[in-house]
Structures are given as C-alpha cells and as structure tokens.
Design a protein around this motif. Sequence first.
Motif, PDB file in Angstrom:
ATOM      1  N   TRP A 158      -1.184   1.168 -23.099  1.00 45.78           N
ATOM      2  CA  TRP A 158      -0.649   0.217 -24.061  1.00 45.78           C
ATOM      3  C   TRP A 158      -0.550  -1.147 -23.398  1.00 45.78           C
ATOM      4  CZ3 TRP A 158       0.541   1.363 -29.173  1.00 45.78           C
ATOM      5  CH2 TRP A 158       0.475   2.705 -29.509  1.00 45.78           C
ATOM      6  N   LEU A 159      -0.560  -2.196 -24.204  1.00 50.61           N
ATOM      7  CA  LEU A 159      -0.543  -3.549 -23.665  1.00 50.61           C
ATOM      8  C   LEU A 159       0.747  -3.835 -22.921  1.00 50.61           C
ATOM      9  CD1 LEU A 159      -1.959  -6.288 -23.483  1.00 50.61           C
ATOM     10  CD2 LEU A 159      -0.913  -6.907 -25.670  1.00 50.61           C
ATOM     11  N   THR A 160       1.845  -3.277 -23.371  1.00 47.56           N
ATOM     12  CA  THR A 160       3.140  -3.553 -22.736  1.00 47.56           C
ATOM     13  C   THR A 160       3.338  -2.787 -21.433  1.00 47.56           C
ATOM     14  OG1 THR A 160       4.122  -1.832 -24.131  1.00 47.56           O
ATOM     15  CG2 THR A 160       4.221  -4.100 -24.931  1.00 47.56           C
ATOM     16  N   THR A 161       2.528  -1.762 -21.174  1.00 47.53           N
ATOM     17  CA  THR A 161       2.712  -0.950 -19.961  1.00 47.53           C
ATOM     18  C   THR A 161       1.537  -1.024 -19.005  1.00 47.53           C
ATOM     19  OG1 THR A 161       1.815   0.989 -21.122  1.00 47.53           O
ATOM     20  CG2 THR A 161       4.206   0.676 -21.163  1.00 47.53           C
ATOM     21  N   THR A 162       0.483  -1.761 -19.319  1.00 46.47           N
ATOM     22  CA  THR A 162      -0.685  -1.814 -18.452  1.00 46.47           C
ATOM     23  C   THR A 162      -0.420  -2.667 -17.216  1.00 46.47           C
ATOM     24  OG1 THR A 162      -3.026  -2.374 -18.378  1.00 46.47           O
ATOM     25  CG2 THR A 162      -1.623  -3.795 -19.700  1.00 46.47           C
ATOM     26  N   THR A 163      -1.127  -2.352 -16.146  1.00 51.39           N
ATOM     27  CA  THR A 163      -1.035  -3.128 -14.904  1.00 51.39           C
ATOM     28  C   THR A 163      -2.176  -4.105 -14.746  1.00 51.39           C
ATOM     29  OG1 THR A 163      -2.204  -1.364 -13.715  1.00 51.39           O
ATOM     30  CG2 THR A 163       0.211  -1.280 -13.738  1.00 51.39           C
ATOM     31  N   GLY A 164      -3.170  -4.043 -15.637  1.00 50.50           N
ATOM     32  CA  GLY A 164      -4.300  -4.954 -15.546  1.00 50.50           C
ATOM     33  C   GLY A 164      -4.020  -6.284 -16.221  1.00 50.50           C
ATOM     34  N   ARG A 165      -5.079  -7.093 -16.350  1.00 45.72           N
ATOM     35  CA  ARG A 165      -4.975  -8.405 -16.991  1.00 45.72           C
ATOM     36  C   ARG A 165      -5.983  -8.458 -18.139  1.00 45.72           C
ATOM     37  NH1 ARG A 165      -9.364 -11.455 -15.098  1.00 45.72           N
ATOM     38  NH2 ARG A 165     -10.284 -10.667 -13.163  1.00 45.72           N
ATOM     39  N   ILE A 166      -5.548  -9.029 -19.251  1.00 46.30           N
ATOM     40  CA  ILE A 166      -6.443  -9.131 -20.383  1.00 46.30           C
ATOM     41  C   ILE A 166      -7.421 -10.271 -20.153  1.00 46.30           C
ATOM     42  CG2 ILE A 166      -4.747  -8.186 -21.978  1.00 46.30           C
ATOM     43  CD1 ILE A 166      -4.156 -11.001 -22.926  1.00 46.30           C
ATOM     44  N   THR A 167      -8.595 -10.140 -20.755  1.00 46.53           N
ATOM     45  CA  THR A 167      -9.620 -11.169 -20.646  1.00 46.53           C
ATOM     46  C   THR A 167     -10.246 -11.380 -22.011  1.00 46.53           C
ATOM     47  OG1 THR A 167     -11.736 -11.741 -19.627  1.00 46.53           O
ATOM     48  CG2 THR A 167     -11.284  -9.401 -19.939  1.00 46.53           C
TER      49      THR A 167
ATOM     50  N   ILE B 102      -4.497   3.848 -47.117  1.00 47.16           N
ATOM     51  CA  ILE B 102      -5.426   2.961 -46.420  1.00 47.16           C
ATOM     52  C   ILE B 102      -5.344   3.246 -44.938  1.00 47.16           C
ATOM     53  CG2 ILE B 102      -6.023   0.568 -45.956  1.00 47.16           C
ATOM     54  CD1 ILE B 102      -4.802  -0.186 -48.615  1.00 47.16           C
ATOM     55  N   ARG B 103      -6.466   3.624 -44.333  1.00 39.95           N
ATOM     56  CA  ARG B 103      -6.497   3.928 -42.910  1.00 39.95           C
ATOM     57  C   ARG B 103      -6.770   2.646 -42.124  1.00 39.95           C
ATOM     58  NH1 ARG B 103      -9.502   9.760 -42.018  1.00 39.95           N
ATOM     59  NH2 ARG B 103      -8.254  10.947 -43.513  1.00 39.95           N
ATOM     60  N   GLN B 104      -5.881   2.342 -41.212  1.00 38.98           N
ATOM     61  CA  GLN B 104      -6.005   1.144 -40.402  1.00 38.98           C
ATOM     62  C   GLN B 104      -6.616   1.504 -39.052  1.00 38.98           C
ATOM     63  OE1 GLN B 104      -5.335  -1.847 -41.520  1.00 38.98           O
ATOM     64  NE2 GLN B 104      -4.388  -1.207 -43.454  1.00 38.98           N
ATOM     65  N   ALA B 105      -7.576   0.681 -38.594  1.00 36.28           N
ATOM     66  CA  ALA B 105      -8.191   0.894 -37.289  1.00 36.28           C
ATOM     67  C   ALA B 105      -7.257   0.404 -36.189  1.00 36.28           C
ATOM     68  CB  ALA B 105      -9.531   0.169 -37.214  1.00 36.28           C
ATOM     69  N   SER B 106      -7.389   0.997 -35.010  1.00 38.63           N
ATOM     70  CA  SER B 106      -6.574   0.590 -33.868  1.00 38.63           C
ATOM     71  C   SER B 106      -7.042  -0.775 -33.356  1.00 38.63           C
ATOM     72  CB  SER B 106      -6.670   1.628 -32.755  1.00 38.63           C
ATOM     73  OG  SER B 106      -6.199   2.882 -33.186  1.00 38.63           O
ATOM     74  N   VAL B 107      -6.091  -1.579 -32.913  1.00 32.54           N
ATOM     75  CA  VAL B 107      -6.383  -2.894 -32.332  1.00 32.54           C
ATOM     76  C   VAL B 107      -6.245  -2.772 -30.824  1.00 32.54           C
ATOM     77  CG1 VAL B 107      -5.771  -5.335 -32.296  1.00 32.54           C
ATOM     78  CG2 VAL B 107      -5.539  -4.029 -34.407  1.00 32.54           C
ATOM     79  N   TYR B 108      -7.304  -3.148 -30.083  1.00 34.41           N
ATOM     80  CA  TYR B 108      -7.336  -3.026 -28.630  1.00 34.41           C
ATOM     81  C   TYR B 108      -7.308  -4.405 -27.982  1.00 34.41           C
ATOM     82  CZ  TYR B 108      -8.879   1.811 -29.388  1.00 34.41           C
ATOM     83  OH  TYR B 108      -8.969   3.116 -29.775  1.00 34.41           O
ATOM     84  N   GLU B 109      -7.103  -4.389 -26.678  1.00 37.84           N
ATOM     85  CA  GLU B 109      -7.273  -5.566 -25.835  1.00 37.84           C
ATOM     86  C   GLU B 109      -8.193  -5.180 -24.682  1.00 37.84           C
ATOM     87  OE1 GLU B 109      -6.548  -8.635 -26.038  1.00 37.84           O
ATOM     88  OE2 GLU B 109      -5.205  -8.651 -27.781  1.00 37.84           O
ATOM     89  N   ARG B 110      -9.184  -6.033 -24.394  1.00 39.02           N
ATOM     90  CA  ARG B 110     -10.073  -5.799 -23.262  1.00 39.02           C
ATOM     91  C   ARG B 110      -9.343  -6.173 -21.979  1.00 39.02           C
ATOM     92  NH1 ARG B 110     -13.649  -7.650 -27.551  1.00 39.02           N
ATOM     93  NH2 ARG B 110     -12.734  -9.729 -27.274  1.00 39.02           N
ATOM     94  N   VAL B 111      -9.301  -5.263 -21.030  1.00 36.38           N
ATOM     95  CA  VAL B 111      -8.473  -5.408 -19.832  1.00 36.38           C
ATOM     96  C   VAL B 111      -9.350  -5.228 -18.596  1.00 36.38           C
ATOM     97  CG1 VAL B 111      -6.513  -4.474 -18.542  1.00 36.38           C
ATOM     98  CG2 VAL B 111      -6.410  -4.616 -21.025  1.00 36.38           C
ATOM     99  N   VAL B 112      -9.085  -6.031 -17.585  1.00 37.61           N
ATOM    100  CA  VAL B 112      -9.722  -5.887 -16.271  1.00 37.61           C
ATOM    101  C   VAL B 112      -8.737  -5.162 -15.369  1.00 37.61           C
ATOM    102  CG1 VAL B 112     -10.658  -7.085 -14.274  1.00 37.61           C
ATOM    103  CG2 VAL B 112     -11.109  -7.958 -16.579  1.00 37.61           C
ATOM    104  N   PRO B 113      -9.075  -3.985 -14.822  1.00 36.71           N
ATOM    105  CA  PRO B 113      -8.109  -3.229 -14.008  1.00 36.71           C
ATOM    106  C   PRO B 113      -7.738  -3.961 -12.723  1.00 36.71           C
ATOM    107  CG  PRO B 113      -9.957  -1.846 -14.715  1.00 36.71           C
ATOM    108  CD  PRO B 113     -10.340  -3.262 -15.001  1.00 36.71           C
ATOM    109  N   THR B 114      -6.585  -3.604 -12.200  1.00 39.97           N
ATOM    110  CA  THR B 114      -6.120  -4.202 -10.954  1.00 39.97           C
ATOM    111  C   THR B 114      -6.993  -3.796  -9.775  1.00 39.97           C
ATOM    112  OG1 THR B 114      -3.883  -4.090 -11.859  1.00 39.97           O
ATOM    113  CG2 THR B 114      -4.075  -4.517  -9.514  1.00 39.97           C
ATOM    114  N   VAL B 115      -7.524  -2.563  -9.795  1.00 42.22           N
ATOM    115  CA  VAL B 115      -8.366  -2.106  -8.679  1.00 42.22           C
ATOM    116  C   VAL B 115      -9.650  -2.916  -8.588  1.00 42.22           C
ATOM    117  CG1 VAL B 115      -7.442   0.232  -8.634  1.00 42.22           C
ATOM    118  CG2 VAL B 115      -9.289  -0.315 -10.208  1.00 42.22           C
TER     119      VAL B 115
END
Length: 440
Positions: A7-16, A106-119
């Motif tokens: 999830w965006l609130t718990t990820t350790t990476g950075r969005i791009t 109405i089925r809603q699609a999931s909204v993602y964020e593209r993330v670059v991992p910390t590793v």
Amino acid sequence: MIAANQWLTTTTGRITTCPYSWMQAVHWVGGSGLYTPSRIHGPKWGPTTLLIAQEISALTECRPSVDYLARKLKMSKRTVQYHLDMLREAGLLVYRSKGTRITGGIRQASVYERVVPTVFDEALGIRTVQRDETAPAYTRVPVGIAEEGRKLIGKLAKKAARKVRRRRSRTTVSGRSRCTPMQGGTSASSTAGTSTSPSETKLASGSHSHPTQKNASRGPQKLNKVGRRYQLGQELVTNVPWLQKASAPRISWIARHCADAGWTWREVQAAAEEHSPIDPADTCRPSGLLAHRIKGVHLLYAVPEARQQMVLAWQESTAQEHFRHSGYDAPAPHAAPDDVEVSEAQAAFGAAMRAASTSRTASSNDENGLMYADGRIDLHALSPHEIGMHRAFAVDDPTYVRSLLHTMTDTAVRQLLTSDLVDQCLAALRLTTPTPAPAF
C-alpha cells in the motif's frame, strides 16, 4: 514484499511519475534474480511481465483494469492477475485504493502507484533527498548516482527504451508434405525400401472383438472438493438474502472449510446469524461480513449433531424475533371487555405501578407524578432500587411483561427488564397458553 507493505502508506520505496525510470527498475528486478514469486504454480517472471509493465507505464493514471489489459494484450484475465501480483510483490506497484467486486453494482478498478524499490537505489548508489520534511517518505526524489552504478544504469536505459513485443507462436509450415506411410514418401526415393499397404483381409471389418465389454451407461458424476465448494457458494448466494450481491467464487473460497466438512447452506446461514440477525439493506460488503461471522465455526461444530442443535436454536430465535416484531413493535389493539388474560395483565401492571409509586415517599410528589403519569415509566428517572422492583415483578408474574409491552415500546421494555428476562417471560406465556383446537 508482503501484502501489508503493498500500500502507498506502508511502502518503503519512492513513487515516480517518469515511465522511463520505472521501466529501468522493472528490468533491473527481472535481471537481478533477487525476486522469487511466492506462488508455487502459475507463470514466472518473463517477457509477459515486461509487456504488462510496459503497458502500465504508458498510462497517465495508473488505473489498469484486468479486463482492459487482457483485451489490449490478448491474454487471459488470470494471466494478467498473476503478473500484477508479481509486480506488487516485487515492490514495483502499490495500492492507492483497492477496487470493488460487488456483483450487480459498478465495479471499480484498483488505482496503483508506480514505485521504485529501495533496494534498486541502494544497489546502483542512487542518492535521494526529501524536499519537504512534512511530506511522506515515498515522495523523495533522486539527485545523483554513484560512479559505480553509471554503467549499469546505462544498460538499463537501453532496455527501457526498447519496445517489448509479444513472441509469435511457432506453427508448422503448411506447404510441405510429411513423410508418412499413409501420405506417401518425399520427392526423393529412399534406398531403405518402400512401405506397402496391408491386405484387404487384415483390415477391420467393423465387428467388435474386444473381450471386455464397455459399460455405455454412466450415472451422475460425483463432485470433487472444488466442485462441492462452488456448489455451496452458489447455494448461499441464491438462498441467503444478504449474500445475493456477493460473488459466488469469493463466497465459495470463504466457506471452503464448511464445504469440506459437509455443511449445508442452511447451516452456514445459521452459524452466521447465530448471535444477531443481518439486514440486507445494512450490508455493504457481504463477503467480509460472512468471513467474520463463520471464522472457526467448522471447528466449533465439528459433528452433524452439534450443527443440527445449532440450526434448531437459530430457527427458534428467528421465530421468537418475528413473533416479537409482529406482535409488540406495532401499537397493540385495545383489549375486549371479556378478555380475562389482558385484564389480569393490566391489573398486575397497575399493582406494580402503585408499589413503585409508594417506594418513593421520600421524594417529592411532583416528581412521582411526572414519572408515572398516564401509566408510563420514565426510565431516566428510575433509581436502581425501583428498576430491581420492576424486574422482580416480572419474575413473579410473566403477565407483567405483556402489560408493559402493551403500554411501552419493545426497546424500552428490554432496557428496563433486560432482553433475557423478556424472552424468558414471553416463552413461559406461550408454553402456558393453551392452543385452540382447529375447526373442521
């Protein structure tokens, strides 16, 4: 990457927001060998994963529905779901909001964020800074790269710029003839000899000569474990009112333990509504509610006899609730002059009201008049001693509860006497009331 960190609130990476930089991270994860899918079955990381990632990187809003990707890339929905799971597990995609799967809505699609991992940043020596100290950690931006990582980032840049295309399926060349005994040989003559056709006497005449006769009649096929689960899920969605908007495969997975133990849909409904009924109008996510209600019930009611007792108790409580709602929630009709039973109940109620009034001699007469005006009770003004007196009257004479239900609402009576005491008194009245003989 575990599910809690996807999830965006718990990820350790950075969005791009740069598709080019994100595809560099995708190619690095696939070639580094650090990621291993958690599934022991299904496809692995490969060109299909890169093809789906390339399609996701081209989206302005990262909201790729499974149906859209399957239709655009000409893949099955299950294949798309597998590779989306791998991108999330690798830390390249995180949820901003999860879609809905309610049948009929109405089925809603999931909204993602593209993330670059910390590793990825640590392996290539990419330096990142936080421009705003109050902003979350995933908003940091890159400002430089170590000298050792420049060569590798150049190779990843070439891969990211290259267009990924689907591999063509290999098909046989239709213009060539095959060398088989039935279709003849090739154009060149063979020195090993020619194949001859069998004689007419050795060909099959059409008569059956097999010693074991096959049984042509087959009975109905028996369902396996998976079929039984789907059968129970479909029965629950069809027969339980508050599950009609749920997905049958999802309900089948939630009730899989009950299906394996041989439960019926009525037993599952009774276990879910054992403690409190469920209103279909108040149910927003029926699958989650069912999972919460039947968690561990297959261990609690492991034998069929225990399940039968549970269903009987649930049916009795349901009948009692229907009896209360139909008999006491609506305004009660006036008793007939010859109704001895109602007259006795009202007499008991009057005696209890007089006894409660005399118990407050220490208080003012005005307060007593307001509290017991017109035969009604002010619950907020009662003392604990007076509440105990009313409950004692109900224990001694169950008709006192009936008289209260004729003058007060069902909720107020249960607040005064407790629900258990009201149910016991009503059950005692039903047992002692003779049932009239049917007229023929």
